[in-house]
Design an enzyme around this catalytic site. Structure first.
Site, PDB file in Angstrom:
ATOM      1  N   ARG A  82       0.873  -1.178   0.000  1.00 31.05           N
ATOM      2  CA  ARG A  82       0.000   0.000   0.000  1.00 31.05           C
ATOM      3  C   ARG A  82       0.908   1.225   0.000  1.00 31.05           C
ATOM      4  NH1 ARG A  82      -5.079  -1.867  -1.259  1.00 31.05           N
ATOM      5  NH2 ARG A  82      -5.662  -3.619   0.093  1.00 31.05           N
ATOM      6  N   PHE A  83       0.479   2.273  -0.675  1.00 29.45           N
ATOM      7  CA  PHE A  83       1.302   3.477  -0.750  1.00 29.45           C
ATOM      8  C   PHE A  83       0.384   4.690  -0.722  1.00 29.45           C
ATOM      9  CE2 PHE A  83       4.432   6.329  -2.981  1.00 29.45           C
ATOM     10  CZ  PHE A  83       5.454   6.196  -2.047  1.00 29.45           C
ATOM     11  N   ILE A 137     -10.122  -8.809  -6.215  1.00 33.03           N
ATOM     12  CA  ILE A 137     -11.165  -9.768  -5.851  1.00 33.03           C
ATOM     13  C   ILE A 137     -12.516  -9.081  -5.703  1.00 33.03           C
ATOM     14  CG2 ILE A 137      -9.483 -11.262  -4.707  1.00 33.03           C
ATOM     15  CD1 ILE A 137     -10.620 -10.336  -2.020  1.00 33.03           C
ATOM     16  N   ASP A 138     -12.526  -7.747  -5.630  1.00 31.04           N
ATOM     17  CA  ASP A 138     -13.786  -7.011  -5.465  1.00 31.04           C
ATOM     18  C   ASP A 138     -14.615  -6.976  -6.752  1.00 31.04           C
ATOM     19  OD1 ASP A 138     -12.950  -6.414  -2.862  1.00 31.04           O
ATOM     20  OD2 ASP A 138     -11.935  -4.583  -3.515  1.00 31.04           O
TER      21      ASP A 138
END
EC number: 2.7.1.11
Length: 321
Positions: A82-83, A137-138
């Site tokens: 994450r960034f 996956i959403d």
């Protein structure tokens, strides 16, 4: 590996996996490496996604077979992270730009979801040619029918829910299961399979109080002949305190035990389905063919993303929103 700078900007291209991992990322990565190197591209990888670009963790690929053993494996062999949200005026974003240019990299392929595609769009505004293959996956991109990884997660969830259903029935209990999906209910709706949960709560429904949920379940117990003792809930709707109160109220008013199961990262680590493996390979081939045959797309402030329509035909579209 030692840093290698190639002088031909048109033939240098970097691949990263970014944001939340999704089953099929390795298959896309490996397919891209093979297809690109077969077309005489100098392929680089960024380790740990955007964070890796910020930390200059950029390495050239010397052997196109280097990651082949990971083709069927979930996760991502080149890591992800994450960034921060990229901004052309942000210092960290400028450092990413400088690091890419220090390797003579002008073309970037991003494997990721919504946030990663938005980051790619910022990079186009900084002069880079950016391309994407959707992995989440959403399955929350309206432009495409299926994102890579979504079907793998849904199929795995069906197996997990079936197991939880068996043990709940064995104890005459109920099980509330929280699934991922962020702001899209696709994963929840497609994880149920042939099960018949007594209640499903998604962001398409009203947000209920604990007492309202108890009343809904009471009504269903009295009106439905066959049901499975599962309450399926989409993430980011209810918090831990709400769940704890529901457990307590469940026992008081329904005289039944309620278990809470949050599947969380189990879904991201789902075995990669044959469908996603094939979609990853096909998407990589379509994207590389597009890059090879389109020489007039430099610095257009548009990102180009592979999508599949309802007839499963793959195409590359502009992504500029």
């Amino acid at each position: 590996m030692n840093q290698v700078n190639f002088l031909n900007l048109d033939k240098n291209i970097l691949i990263i996996t970014s944001g939340g991992d999704a089953p099929g990322m390795n298959a896309s990565l490996i397919s891209l490496i093979h297809r690109l190197m077969n077309n005489n591209f100098n392929v680089f990888i960024g380790i740990e996604g955007l964070l890796g670009l910020y930390n200059n963790l950029i390495e050239p690929i010397k052997d196109k077979r280097v990651f082949d053993v990971y083709f069927n494996e979930q996760g991502t062999v080149i890591k992800t992270s994450r960034f921060i949200k990229l901004d052309i005026n942000d210092k960290k974003t400028q450092i990413i730009k400088d690091n890419l240019l220090s390797h003579n990299i002008q073309k970037i392929i991003i494997l990721g979801g919504q946030g990663s595609m938005q980051a790619g769009l910022v990079l186009t505004k900084m002069g880079f040619e950016v391309f994407g293959i959707l992995h989440t996956i959403d399955n929350d991109f309206s432009e495409t029918q299926m994102c890579i990884g979504a079907l793998s997660a849904a199929s795995f969830n069906q197996k997990l829910l079936k197991c939880l259903n068996y043990t709940a029935k064995a104890h005459c209990a109920f099980n509330l299961v929280e699934l991922m999906g962020r702001e899209c209910s696709w994963l929840v709706n497609n994880s149920v399979g042939k099960l018949k949960p007594i209640l499903m709560l998604t962001n398409q429904d009203n947000k209920y109080t604990v007492d309202e949920v108890i009343d809904l379940i009471k009504d269903k117990i009295n009106s439905i002949k066959e049901y499975d003792p599962l309450i399926i809930v989409q993430e980011l709707i209810y918090d831990q305190k709400w769940y704890e109160l529901l457990v307590k109220t469940f026992e008081q008013k329904l005289h039944k035990s309620l278990r809470i199961t949050i599947l969380n990262y189990l879904q991201r680590g789902a075995p990669v389905s044959d469908f996603d493996l094939q979609l990853a390979k096909d998407s990589a081939n379509v994207l590389v063919d597009f890059i090879v045959n389109q020489n007039d797309i430099k610095n257009t402030n548009n990102m180009y993303v592979v999508i599949n329509k309802f007839d499963n035909k793959l195409e590359v579209i502009k992504f500029n929103k």
